[in-house]
Design a protein around this motif. Structure first.
Motif, PDB file in Angstrom:
ATOM      1  N   LEU A  13       0.855  -1.276   0.051  1.00 56.50           N
ATOM      2  CA  LEU A  13       0.030   0.014   0.007  1.00 56.50           C
ATOM      3  C   LEU A  13       0.986   1.235   0.120  1.00 56.50           C
ATOM      4  N   GLU A  14       1.970   1.101   0.550  1.00 60.58           N
ATOM      5  CA  GLU A  14       2.879   2.574   1.058  1.00 60.58           C
ATOM      6  C   GLU A  14       3.640   2.679  -0.500  1.00 60.58           C
ATOM      7  N   TYR A  16       2.415   1.287  -3.713  1.00 64.17           N
ATOM      8  CA  TYR A  16       1.683   1.995  -4.701  1.00 64.17           C
ATOM      9  C   TYR A  16       1.166   3.395  -4.490  1.00 64.17           C
ATOM     10  N   THR A  17       1.002   3.762  -2.951  1.00 64.66           N
ATOM     11  CA  THR A  17       0.682   5.151  -2.997  1.00 64.66           C
ATOM     12  C   THR A  17       1.934   6.134  -3.420  1.00 64.66           C
ATOM     13  N   SER A  20       1.870   6.258  -7.014  1.00 66.27           N
ATOM     14  CA  SER A  20       0.818   7.347  -7.666  1.00 66.27           C
ATOM     15  C   SER A  20       1.014   8.376  -7.402  1.00 66.27           C
ATOM     16  N   GLU A  49      -4.477   3.438  -8.636  1.00 65.74           N
ATOM     17  CA  GLU A  49      -5.628   3.451  -7.833  1.00 65.74           C
ATOM     18  C   GLU A  49      -6.432   2.262  -7.433  1.00 65.74           C
ATOM     19  N   LYS A  51      -5.335  -0.713  -7.384  1.00 67.00           N
ATOM     20  CA  LYS A  51      -4.547  -1.726  -6.411  1.00 67.00           C
ATOM     21  C   LYS A  51      -4.745  -1.119  -5.088  1.00 67.00           C
ATOM     22  N   ILE A  52      -4.534   0.385  -5.061  1.00 66.15           N
ATOM     23  CA  ILE A  52      -4.638   0.970  -3.641  1.00 66.15           C
ATOM     24  C   ILE A  52      -5.965   0.845  -3.018  1.00 66.15           C
ATOM     25  N   THR A  53      -6.845   0.925  -3.757  1.00 71.24           N
ATOM     26  CA  THR A  53      -8.227   0.756  -3.301  1.00 71.24           C
ATOM     27  C   THR A  53      -8.472  -0.787  -2.831  1.00 71.24           C
ATOM     28  N   GLU A  56      -6.691  -1.520   0.522  1.00 70.17           N
ATOM     29  CA  GLU A  56      -7.302  -0.783   1.573  1.00 70.17           C
ATOM     30  C   GLU A  56      -8.426  -1.707   1.944  1.00 70.17           C
TER      31      GLU A  56
END
Length: 61
Positions: A13-14, A16-17, A20, A49, A51-53, A56
């Motif tokens: 998550l970190e 991909y964020t 982005s 986005e 992948k992030i969703t 999460e």
């Protein structure tokens, strides 16, 4: 084992964020992007986005 999975999810998550934000900065800082570059960047951003969703949602559960 669950702790390792949670750690991997958090790291992903970190990552991909970060990617982005990096891509958004690239788009916003360049005034001379070609149409192809804008379209390709938009596609990449859409994937990031998504992948992030997904991550999460997994993290919440």
């Amino acid at each position: 084992m669950a702790l390792t999975s949670e750690k991997n999810i958090k790291k992903a998550l970190e990552y991909y964020t970060f990617k982005s934000k990096q891509l958004k900065a690239f788009i916003n800082e360049n005034n001379n992007l070609t149409v192809e570059q804008i379209i390709e960047s938009g596609k990449e951003l859409e994937i990031l986005e998504y992948k992030i969703t997904a991550l999460e949602v997994v993290e919440e559960n």
